[in-house]
Design a protein around this motif. Structure first.
Motif, mmCIF file in Angstrom:
data_model
loop_
_atom_site.group_PDB
_atom_site.id
_atom_site.type_symbol
_atom_site.label_atom_id
_atom_site.label_comp_id
_atom_site.label_asym_id
_atom_site.label_seq_id
_atom_site.Cartn_x
_atom_site.Cartn_y
_atom_site.Cartn_z
ATOM 1 N N PHE A 1 -26.132 1.742 -41.707
ATOM 2 C CA PHE A 1 -27.688 1.418 -40.998
ATOM 3 C C PHE A 1 -27.800 1.933 -39.826
ATOM 4 O O PHE A 1 -28.930 1.868 -39.224
ATOM 5 N N CYS A 2 -26.605 2.399 -38.920
ATOM 6 C CA CYS A 2 -26.709 2.330 -37.419
ATOM 7 C C CYS A 2 -26.909 3.900 -36.960
ATOM 8 O O CYS A 2 -26.210 4.810 -37.357
ATOM 9 N N GLU B 1 -17.485 4.313 -35.610
ATOM 10 C CA GLU B 1 -17.450 3.648 -36.858
ATOM 11 C C GLU B 1 -18.556 4.092 -37.660
ATOM 12 O O GLU B 1 -19.506 4.938 -37.266
ATOM 13 N N ALA C 1 -22.116 0.576 -27.972
ATOM 14 C CA ALA C 1 -22.090 0.611 -29.374
ATOM 15 C C ALA C 1 -20.648 1.266 -29.586
ATOM 16 O O ALA C 1 -20.486 2.478 -29.048
ATOM 17 N N VAL C 2 -19.792 0.511 -29.431
ATOM 18 C CA VAL C 2 -18.227 0.938 -29.743
ATOM 19 C C VAL C 2 -17.511 0.082 -30.817
ATOM 20 O O VAL C 2 -18.106 -1.127 -31.223
ATOM 21 N N ARG D 1 -13.874 -8.307 -38.419
ATOM 22 C CA ARG D 1 -15.019 -9.042 -37.711
ATOM 23 C C ARG D 1 -14.876 -10.534 -37.615
ATOM 24 O O ARG D 1 -15.023 -11.170 -36.549
ATOM 25 N N CYS E 1 -20.682 6.327 -31.321
ATOM 26 C CA CYS E 1 -19.792 5.107 -31.849
ATOM 27 C C CYS E 1 -18.946 5.675 -33.033
ATOM 28 O O CYS E 1 -19.165 6.325 -33.856
ATOM 29 N N CYS F 1 -21.165 2.234 -39.684
ATOM 30 C CA CYS F 1 -21.965 1.283 -40.214
ATOM 31 C C CYS F 1 -23.159 1.913 -40.902
ATOM 32 O O CYS F 1 -23.976 2.780 -40.019
ATOM 33 N N GLN G 1 -26.605 4.751 -34.066
ATOM 34 C CA GLN G 1 -25.302 4.780 -32.891
ATOM 35 C C GLN G 1 -24.270 5.434 -33.341
ATOM 36 O O GLN G 1 -23.314 5.766 -32.647
ATOM 37 N N SER G 2 -24.066 5.667 -34.603
ATOM 38 C CA SER G 2 -22.783 5.979 -35.067
ATOM 39 C C SER G 2 -22.632 7.277 -34.603
ATOM 40 O O SER G 2 -23.740 8.489 -35.102
#
Ligand code: SF4
Length: 349
Positions: free
Chosen positions: A90-91, A86, A131-132, A205, A84, A88, A93-94
């Motif tokens: 915590f993620c 972005e 995850a986008v 968001r 992804c 974030c 998947q970034s």
């Protein structure tokens, strides 16, 4: 706050104040169904540990009165994992952090099989996640084909999506596909969001959520506890969620992910997690409150049962997106032990 409600030196509130805030909550939230204000939520978040059981008992009464005994069960599947753009913090998947998660797509037969397994547990909701930053034409085409294939397989489970930020056209397209609920987490209080994400704003968001609601889909939006936010910001977040008034609020607890900026963060302690859940229940008496990621690690020996008896009325079963949950059957057995019926599909249509 009255004189009797002064905080003690260690930052907790003395017994007289505890009785006071819980008594106020009993009359206001339990009897009248009016959620706690930001200030009241903050006082609940600062209750002494000794009074946690009283707080959980009240949150459970509120849940039973305003939501009923049913528990909504949901399964989730990732149609596009990792990579992804972005940031974030915590993620895992970034694509901006050196995490072990690699980019991958799930094919249509995989999606149909995941939906079948989810329905088999008794779940009524199946959420397709990607995850986008937001969906492109390829992803939307994949989702459209996936929804069609799930329906063609005879599975009538409700389908939700979580595909990031949307344009109005994309919202309309999801409605047209028959997607009935959209998840897009605000993640944290507006005042804390810039510390967590810098590549898009909390307001962007919020805009997506507004369009989703206006288009007639159910709104699902929650966040993650344990990202360095203060008690004040937790209370602020509860107030902002109450203003949004979503159908569902998923509550996650940070699992510090290797490679992310939060990899060294401490996990939220079990009792703190329970207190936050109960406080959010009192701030959002009628909202579906879902145990989502991180509960196994955070609650540990305290067990998910405590949360189910402290305000929660929905769960995600099976595996989460990048972390293993416990087997679905264990959760289904837990609900049977607690005598909490799984919400039937006919109730949700
Ligand atoms: S937008 Fe979603 S998938 Fe992407 S980094 Fe943020 S939380 Fe992770």
């Amino acid at each position: 706050m009255t004189a009797a409600a002064e905080r003690t030196q260690d930052g907790t509130i003395n017994d007289a104040a505890v009785d006071d805030v819980l008594a106020v909550a009993r009359e206001q939230v339990l009897d009248r169904g009016v959620g706690l204000t930001r200030e009241q939520t903050l006082r609940v978040l600062r209750l002494d540990h000794d009074r946690l059981d009283d707080l959980l008992a009240l949150a459970h009464e509120v849940r039973m009165k305003w939501c009923g005994p049913e528990v909504e069960v949901e399964g989730i599947v990732s149609v596009k994992t990792g990579g992804c753009p972005e940031d974030c913090h915590f993620c895992s998947q970034s694509g901006r952090f050196p995490t072990p998660v690699r980019s991958a797509w799930l094919d249509i037969p995989g999606l149909v099989e995941a939906a079948r397994q989810t329905a088999e547990t008794g779940a009524t909701e199946f959420c397709i996640v990607a995850a986008v930053r937001g969906p492109d034409a390829r992803l939307l085409a994949q989702v459209r084909e996936g929804v069609k294939a799930i329906r063609a397989s005879g599975n009538d489970i409700q389908i939700a999506c979580s595909l990031g930020m949307l344009t109005q056209e994309q919202v309309d397209e999801l409605v047209d596909m028959g997607v009935h609920r959209y998840n897009h987490n605000l993640e944290t209080a507006r005042s804390h969001f810039p510390n967590v994400v810098t590549t898009h704003s909390w307001e962007e968001r919020w805009d997506t959520l507004r369009m989703v609601r206006e288009a007639g889909m159910e709104v699902c939006s929650g966040g993650i506890v344990g990202m360095g936010e203060t008690d004040e910001q937790r209370a602020e977040f509860a107030e902002q969620l109450a203003e949004l008034d979503p159908h569902e609020v998923p509550m996650n607890f940070l699992i510090p992910q290797p490679g992310t900026p939060y990899e060294k963060y401490e996990q939220v302690e079990g009792k703190d997690a329970l207190r936050v859940i109960a406080a959010f229940r009192l701030a959002l008496p009628r909202t579906m409150l879902r145990f989502a990621g991180g509960r196994e690690l955070t609650l540990g020996d305290l067990g998910a049962e405590k949360g189910m008896l402290g305000g929660v009325n929905a769960i995600i079963v099976g595996n989460y997106l990048t972390n293993l949950g416990r087997p679905a059957q264990q959760d289904i057995d837990m609900l049977a032990d607690l005598k909490m019926p799984i919400k039937a599909l006919s109730d949700t249509l």
